[in-house]
Design an enzyme around this catalytic site. Sequence first.
Site, short mmCIF file in Angstrom:
data_model
loop_
_atom_site.label_atom_id
_atom_site.label_comp_id
_atom_site.label_asym_id
_atom_site.label_seq_id
_atom_site.Cartn_x
_atom_site.Cartn_y
_atom_site.Cartn_z
N GLU A 116 7.47 2.45 15.05
CA GLU A 116 8.28 2.98 13.96
C GLU A 116 8.14 4.49 13.98
O GLU A 116 7.28 5.04 14.64
CB GLU A 116 7.81 2.41 12.63
CG GLU A 116 8.02 0.90 12.57
CD GLU A 116 7.91 0.37 11.17
OE1 GLU A 116 8.88 0.50 10.40
OE2 GLU A 116 6.84 -0.16 10.83
N ASN A 127 0.81 -1.23 0.00
CA ASN A 127 0.00 0.00 0.00
C ASN A 127 0.84 1.28 0.00
O ASN A 127 0.46 2.27 -0.59
CB ASN A 127 -1.01 0.00 1.15
CG ASN A 127 -0.36 -0.11 2.50
OD1 ASN A 127 0.77 -0.58 2.62
ND2 ASN A 127 -1.06 0.31 3.53
N CYS A 139 -3.35 0.77 6.77
CA CYS A 139 -3.56 0.05 8.05
C CYS A 139 -4.29 0.95 9.04
O CYS A 139 -5.11 0.49 9.82
CB CYS A 139 -2.24 -0.35 8.69
SG CYS A 139 -1.04 -0.95 7.56
N GLU A 190 3.89 -4.46 12.33
CA GLU A 190 2.87 -3.43 12.10
C GLU A 190 1.79 -4.12 11.29
O GLU A 190 1.95 -4.36 10.09
CB GLU A 190 3.49 -2.24 11.38
CG GLU A 190 2.73 -0.96 11.63
CD GLU A 190 1.82 -0.61 10.49
OE1 GLU A 190 0.63 -1.03 10.57
OE2 GLU A 190 2.27 0.04 9.55
#
Length: 498
Positions: free
Chosen positions: A479, A170, A302, A268
Site C-alpha cells: 500500500e 488502530n 502493526c 496487511e
Amino acid sequence: MTISASQFAQAYLSKGQLPDLSKLPTGHWINGAFCHSAGSAMESFDPGLGRAFASFSAGTAQDVARAVEAANTALKDWRHSTPEQRSHLLNRMAALLLEDLETLAFFESLDSGKTLTEARGDLRSAANFFAYYASVARTLEGRALPTDAQHMSWTLREPVGVTAHIIPWNYPTSTFARSVAPALAAGCTVVAKPAETTPFTALLMGQLLAKAGLPAGVVNVVTGLGPVVGAALAQHPKVRHITFTGSVQSGVTVAQSAAPHVASLTLELGGKSPLIALSDCNIDTTADAALWAIYSNAGQICSAGSRLVVQRSIHSALLEALVRKTSLLRVGHGLRDLDVGAINSGQQLAKIAGHVDAARARGAAIPVGGHSGADNPLDTGWFYRPTILDDLPHNDPCVQEEIFGPVLAVQVVDDDEEALAAANGTAFGLYAGIFTQDISRALRLARDLDAGQVTINDYWAGGVSVPFGGNKQSGYGREKGQEGLAAYLSTKSISVKV
Ligand code: ADP
C-alpha cells in the site's frame, strides 16, 4: 469560527457534553445516503472511560448485498470518469478533511482512545493520501509494446471493479484513506467496513466524499461485526479485490472466503518489528526513537518497534535511558492529550496484561511498567502503562507474538550477524529500524532484513509516497505510493493486425 477539538474535549471531560454534531450517523452509508440497517444496534465505547457513548448499526449480509449492488451499479459510469474528474474530487476530499479536521479528530480520539494529537495526525495523513492519489490519478498510462511488423500492441490499465476495504481500529481514518483513495484514483468502486470499535469516521468520510462530489454508490460504508459484515463482503462474488488490515487469523479467514470467487487480496497483517541498536549508535537519539516506535498510539500499530534488538556493549546504557524516558510518560484519556492514550477495548487490554503477566511468571525482568492504569483517577477506562521486558530469550512468546500494546521486548545480541538472525527470527516481516553511525553496517543489514520497509537512524520515516507492506505472515501486497495503486488496476493487452 472553528471550534477546536480541545474545546470539544473540555466540554466532554468536564460536563459529559458531546458537540452538537452528537447526531452521529446510526445507519450505513449506501448509495449516497444514510440508511437503516437490516440488523440491530451496537454500542461504541469511549475507551478512556470504558463506557458507551453512541450506538451504530450491526450490519447483516443483506446490508452488504445492498452496498455491493450499489457499488456495482455505480461502477458503470465511474470506471469511465476522466483522470481530471477523479483528481479534482480527491483533492476536494483532502481539503474537506482538513476543513473538518477538528471535529473528526475529536470523534476519532473519543472513539479509538488515541490522543488528540495522534488523532489530528491521523486525519492529516488521511488528507495527504487523498491529495497524493489525486495527482497519481492523472498518471495512469499504458505502454506500447514491441511485437512484430504485422501487429501493433499496447496495454490499458483498467479498474478491477468493486473493491472491499476491511479497516482496523488502530488508524480508522488514515487506513480508510490509504486504500480508498487509490481505489478511486484507479476508477474502482468501494464498499468499506470499519472495525466494530471505531465505526464513525468511515461513515463521516463516506458523507464527506459525497460533499466532495463523488457520485452515489461509488463509496459505501457498512458497519458491524467482522465475522458477519466482513465475512459477507469477502464472500461476495461481485467483489473483485479485498484490502484487509488486521490480525493474521482474520486475514487468513478472509483469504479463504475470497478464494472460491478468485478475488485478489492485499493483506496487511501483524508485525513484531525490530529496532536494531548497534554498538556505535547515538544512545540518546536511539532511545527517543525507540520510545516512540513502541509507545505511539499506545503500541497499537502493526509496524510498532515492539522489539529492541540491542548490542550487548550498549545494552545497559540504552536501557537506562529508555527506562528513564518511559517512566516520565503521562498516560490518560485520549482527549486529555497526554503522551499515551487508552487501549482501544477491554478485550485488547486483557490480552496485553495477559502477555506481560505470563512473562513475569516466566521470570522476565520488568524495569518499568508492567501494570494497567492512567495517571488521573477520573480516567476509569482501559489503560496500560508503557512497559519494558528486558533481555528476553529469542523464543519467548513476548518476542515471537504480536502484543499490540505499549510493551517493548528487549533482545540482547553480540554482533551484527546475531542481530540479523534475531531481527529475522519471527514469523513476521513488516518493518525494521537500524541505528548505527556506520553506513556500511546499516546498508548490509537493510539488504538482508526480511521486511517490507527498513529505516536507518530514524524509526517512523516515509510518508504517503513510500510503499508499505509485509513479508511472511505480515501479509502480501503493498500500500501507499504508486505501488499502492497496482491492486486496483488490471492490465488489458490489445493487439491489432496492421
Ligand atoms: P484485531 O484482532 O486486531 O481486532 P481483526 O483482524 O479482528 O483485528 O479486525 C480487523 C478488521 O477485520 C475489523 O474491521 C474486523 O471487523 C474485521 N474482521 C474480523 N474478523 C473478520 C472475518 N472473519 N472476516 C472479515 N473481516 C473480519
